[in-house]
Design a protein around this motif. Structure first.
Motif: not given
Ligand SMILES: Nc1ncnc2c1ncn2[C@@H]1O[C@H](COP(=O)(O)OP(=O)(O)OP(=O)(O)O)[C@@H](O)[C@H]1O
Length: 222
Positions: A93-97, A124-132, A135-139, A146-148
């Motif tokens: 969901v684009a509007a959610l972090n 576990a998935l190495g996403l802690s720093e991207k928590k906030r 989706p458009h700010e991610l590779s 995130v989907a996993l």
């Protein structure tokens, strides 16, 4: 764990069956790869297994329950607690972090300690720093993680992944498969991956395989 018998499916207005008399089974904790060229019905089969679609014929037993007979509301409840689905288009969901996207899975299960579970998966998935991050700010690889994470959130018995390596380079492909396997093994989930990426098969030499044929319309007309 997953026992498919004599399964057939045809979409409304289609002239041929997308799946025809298909039978297949995997046991608890086993891995399977669904192969087949574009249009052979891999995504359709995953949607049938997840009880998002209903087949015309046949049965789909998941842990002994025929999910093809579930009413829509029961199917939603069952899916929320039993299945982790990583769809081809990821459906973030684009509007959610990142954290909020993962926590969407909590609504399906009324899970307690949701934030602790989300944090465990973020770590576990190495996403802690991207928590906030949104989706458009991610590779693409981060979006897939995130989907996993969302698919794993409820510790499903059955994990379904639709083209999880699409658009990934060789190193990212290997990392995505290793992650999927490690996480499935950690929760003891059976894993079904739909793909036409031969690298997935090479990375999973012990997985069961099911190759779907393309059912072409007879006579060449539309
Ligand atoms: N909602 C729908 N209504 C009608 N036909 C559909 C629908 N969804 C898919 N199809 C058709 O069903 C067939 C199988 O599609 P599906 O997406 O399951 O194939 P796939 O093997 O996953 O393909 P790909 O590898 O390109 O993702 C295709 O011919 C497709 O056009």
């Amino acid at each position: 764990m997953l026992h498919i018998s004599n399964l057939s499916h045809r979409y409304p207005h289609a002239h041929v069956d997308q799946l025809n008399s298909l039978s297949f089974r995997i046991e608890a904790g086993e891995h399977a790869v669904l192969l087949g060229s574009s249009g052979s019905g891999k995504s359709t089969l995953l949607h049938l297994i997840a009880a998002i679609l209903k087949p015309q014929n046949g049965s789909i037993l998941v842990a002994g329950r025929d999910v093809s007979t579930l009413l829509p509301a029961d199917a939603d409840r069952w899916r929320g607690t039993t299945v982790g689905f990583m769809p081809q288009k990821l459906a973030l969901v684009a509007a959610l972090n990142v954290e909020e996207n993962i926590l969407l899975a909590a609504y399906a299960s009324n899970r307690e300690q949701s934030h602790a579970r989300a944090q465990h998966l973020l770590d576990a998935l190495g996403l802690s720093e991207k928590k906030r991050a949104k989706p458009h700010e991610l590779s693409q690889g981060q979006r897939q993680r995130v989907a996993l994470a969302r698919a794993l959130f409820n510790r499903p018995q059955l994990l379904l992944a639709d083209e999880p390596t699409a658009n990934l380079d060789d190193d990212s492909c290997r990392a995505a498969i290793d992650l999927l396997l490690a996480q499935a093994n950690e929760i003891g989930a059976s894993l079904v991956i739909a793909t036409h990426d031969s690298r997935v098969l090479a990375a999973l030499p012990l997985a069961k395989t099911l190759r779907l044929p393309v059912h072409k319309q007879q006579g060449g007309g539309v």
